[in-house]
Design an enzyme around this catalytic site. Structure first.
Site, short mmCIF file in Angstrom:
data_model
loop_
_atom_site.label_atom_id
_atom_site.label_comp_id
_atom_site.label_asym_id
_atom_site.label_seq_id
_atom_site.Cartn_x
_atom_site.Cartn_y
_atom_site.Cartn_z
N GLY A 6 74.26 54.60 92.78
CA GLY A 6 73.78 55.97 92.59
C GLY A 6 72.54 56.26 93.41
O GLY A 6 72.31 55.66 94.47
N SER A 7 71.70 57.15 92.87
CA SER A 7 70.63 57.78 93.67
C SER A 7 69.57 56.83 94.22
O SER A 7 68.80 57.25 95.07
CB SER A 7 69.96 58.86 92.85
OG SER A 7 70.90 59.85 92.53
N ILE A 8 69.49 55.59 93.71
CA ILE A 8 68.46 54.72 94.30
C ILE A 8 68.76 54.45 95.78
O ILE A 8 67.87 54.09 96.53
CB ILE A 8 68.26 53.40 93.51
CG1 ILE A 8 69.50 52.52 93.52
CG2 ILE A 8 67.82 53.67 92.08
CD1 ILE A 8 69.24 51.12 92.99
N LYS A 21 69.26 56.66 97.84
CA LYS A 21 68.64 57.74 98.64
C LYS A 21 67.37 57.24 99.33
O LYS A 21 66.97 57.79 100.36
CB LYS A 21 68.33 58.94 97.74
CG LYS A 21 69.58 59.72 97.36
CD LYS A 21 69.29 60.80 96.35
CE LYS A 21 70.60 61.39 95.85
NZ LYS A 21 70.43 62.14 94.61
#
Lengths: 112, 581
Positions: free
Chosen positions: B284-286, B288
């Protein structure tokens, strides 16, 4: 000729006895060595068990439970931690003539 | 010539010569004396040499016996399996000598007497059990493998024939489940079958000790904090890693649920599974953080780049949306701080599949990690690394990696730009190890500042991760899990994770926390996102572990902090103010 043979026999008998005595003493020393090795092994085993016991008794979760139930200590907050450099060095004694007062001051500082 | 032969055949010289041979004439006395003396001498020499031989053998036996004895003594000392220690020399695993109780039923005179007398000394064994063991048709029946010295003395005191005790050893793990997945396990014969016990089998079997990079104190803090949060949010499990960014040493590795390695047989498969190294997840967003670092490093974006996130992005029939939609254009920093999927997708399009793939490869995300554990995982890579994969990978979908992969890669982006393969073995102070420069210090400075703003800015998602004084920088990720046995994602099963570095102006430690399937709670206002679930664990770990790790609190106004962070980031339409770090 007979004299030579007699001397030879005597020498053989003496050296044979000496050899036998040496063998006996070496046997004794080997017994002692084996006893010492057994004692060393037993001591090593005790040390291994004690090390494991110490590790078991100093488990972090056990220490945490003990400290929270027996001591009134809390985790250090960030405002209570200072680097060593931030502590100012002691000022040199201002009045060197008054040595007694400076000594007392030293002791007071050390006690802190 | 005289002829003394009584019968002498006449007139035949041949016959007489033969006859003399068969019946020789008596020799003269002088010759006989000489022959007798020679025979005596030979007999004397033979007898003397025999006695000398016997004497020599006697001497050899006396001296030879000693040599044999010393050899016998030497064989007594055999190498025991080496111990495992943490970085501060605390014992994690050792082999301790114990006693084993076994029966020889053929030697037992009265089975009932043996059963009655032995049962009180064997907890967990009844008289019936002992009688059943004695009824077996064998000369060796093991009753108990762990006899303590006190019970040993008591059982030998019973004086029962056929009841034998022999020395053996036991692999003991004094800290129980504290570092269970990491240390691993040995089988009945003392061979490593999991964890460090397996990967370091050759060294341990040779009697050598192994020193791990783990700090047991930090391990306990991390495990307790993570377990507490898993219970609060009724999650199915979790994992956490703490890594030294400067040299790749793993300081703590926790996977929950775990097991007691002293009772490995009773552990369930779920408990035995190492989520931190063997499990692969869409993070997921980590991811980014990596997307932003790659964009800055490859010049695909700059701090002033702007991305319109007002409308969902449609690509190949999929719609990409933001969790907190914003009706305006965001700059690069805002995309990370607000965790915009649409913004990240647009950045990834500018990076392109080839560049993204090459960075992911350099960051070790496409191969099995070189960690000293047998339980590592091969990442799940998209079959075709096209435009759609590039976009989904930018916000952490479509590429499944293990937490140890993620920690190694993000340490390069948030640390000092070098990729260092994570290790579980304690490094020597002057050890030279492989470092691969991936990001410039300029890129790192910007990424670190953005990670700090994720924690310190009021619109950041990791406000709960802040530990005052330790300057935490972080990025959260809440990924939906794939449905089991069906296509698509399960909206109700989330994998919440966070990656944090501290102190962010010169990061020393990277912490990763993952909580698997947390349930929304009343106290969290129905949220079960990473900001609510995983972020508080980071704050808890840093507050408690920083003093253990020797990290001192920093003064936010200190000049070195200003120098190491980017002052001109624009969040929410206004420039970031220093005080907000």
């Amino acid at each position: 000729m007979l004299r030579v043979i007699l001397i030879l026999c005597f020498v053989l008998a003496v050296s044979g006895s000496a050899l036998y005595m040496t063998k006996l003493s070496v046997d004794g020393r080997y017994d002692r060595l084996s006893q010492l090795q057994t004692e060393i092994k037993a001591a090593e085993n005790r040390a291994i068990i004690l090390e494991a016991e110490w590790a078991f008794l100093s488990r972090p979760d056990r220490l945490l439970n003990l400290s929270s139930s027996l001591l009134s200590m809390r985790p250090i907050t960030q405002n209570r931690v200072l680097p060593l450099e931030s502590i100012p060095l002691r000022q040199p004694a201002s009045a060197p003539s008054d040595s007694k007062a400076s000594d007392t001051n030293d002791r007071g500082d050390n006690a802190q | 010539m005289r002829n003394n032969t009584p019968f002498s055949p006449a007139n035949s010289s041949v016959i007489s010569a033969l006859w003399r041979r068969v019946w020789p004439s008596r020799p003269d006395p002088d010759k006989s004396r000489r022959i007798a003396r020679a025979r005596l001498l030979v007999a004397g020499v033979v007898a003397t040499s025999c006695f000398m031989g016997i004497s020599a053998k006697a001497v050899w036996l006396v001296s030879g016996q000693d040599g044999a004895k010393s050899g016998q003594l030497q064989t007594q000392a055999s190498a025991a399996r080496g111990a495992i220690y943490d970085r501060k020399g605390r014992l994690l695993a050792s082999t301790i000598p114990i006693m084993r109780l076994h029966l020889d039923p053929k030697m037992v005179l009265n089975p009932f007497e043996v059963a009655t007398k032995l049962a009180p000394h064997l907890p967990g064994k009844s008289e019936q059990d002992i009688l059943k063991a004695l009824a077996r048709n064998s000369r060796y029946v093991e009753l108990d493998r762990k006899i303590t010295p006190a019970r040993h003395a008591a059982i030998m005191g019973l004086g029962l024939p056929g009841v034998n005790i022999s020395a053996t050893s036991l692999r003991s793990y004094p800290h129980g489940s504290e570092a269970a997945h990491l240390i691993g396990q040995v089988d009945r014969d003392g061979q490593g079958i999991a964890g460090i016990e397996k990967s370091m089998q050759a060294k341990l079997a040779a009697g050598e000790n192994v020193n791990l990079s783990i700090d047991l104190g930090v391990q306990a803090i991390v495990r307790q904090s993570l377990r507490h949060q898993i219970e609060r949010f009724e999650a199915v499990g979790g994992a956490s890693l703490v890594m030294d960014i400067k040299n790749g040493e793993i300081i703590s590795l926790v996977s929950l649920p775990d097991f007691d390695p002293n009772h490995f047989a009773q552990a369930s498969d779920n408990a035995r599974f190492n989520r931190a190294t063997k499990g692969v997840f869409e993070m997921g967003s980590i991811f980014k953080v990596l997307n932003t670092a790659i964009a800055l490093e490859s010049d695909a974006a700059s701090l002033v780049s702007s991305y319109d996130v007002s409308k969902p992005l449609r690509i190949s029939g999929y719609s990409i949306r933001d969790f907190h939609p914003r009706k305006r254009a965001l700059n690069l920093s805002e995309v990370l701080v607000y965790s915009s999927n649409i913004g990240s997708a647009k950045i990834a399009e500018a990076i392109g599949p080839e560049v993204q793939h090459s960075y992911m490869e350099k960051l070790g995300l496409l191969n099995r990690p070189a960690l000293e554990l047998p339980e590592t995982a091969q990442p799940l890579i998209p079959r075709k690394w096209g435009r759609l994969s590039t976009i989904t990978i930018s916000y952490g979908y479509g590429l499944s990696v293990s937490p140890v992969h993620a920690v190694g890669a993000i340490a390069a982006a948030a640390g000092n730009g070098e990729f260092i393969a994570p290790t579980l073995l304690l490094r020597e102070p002057d050890e030279v190890f492989e470092r691969t420069r991936i990001f410039s210090s300029e890129t790192n400075r910007k990424v670190r500042t953005m990670m700090r703003l994720v924690v310190s800015h009021e619109d950041g998602t990791a406000n709960f991760a802040d530990a005052p004084g330790y300057l935490v920088g972080a990025k959260t990720g809440s990924a939906e899990k794939l449905k089991v046995g069906a296509r698509g994602y399960n909206e109700k099963a989330n994998l919440t994770s966070i990656v944090a570095a501290f102190p962010i102006h010169d990061p020393r430690y990277l912490i990763f926390v993952m909580v698997d399937e947390p349930k929304p709670q009343k106290f969290s206002y129905g949220y079960a996102t990473a900001g609510w679930v995983a972020a508080p664990v980071i704050a808890e770990i840093i507050k408690k572990a920083a003093p253990v790790l020797g990290v001192l609190p920093v003064d936010i106004k200190a000049p070195e902090i200003r120098q190491n962070l980017e002052p001109n980031l624009n969040i929410g339409g206004k420039g970031a103010i220093f005080a907000s770090f």
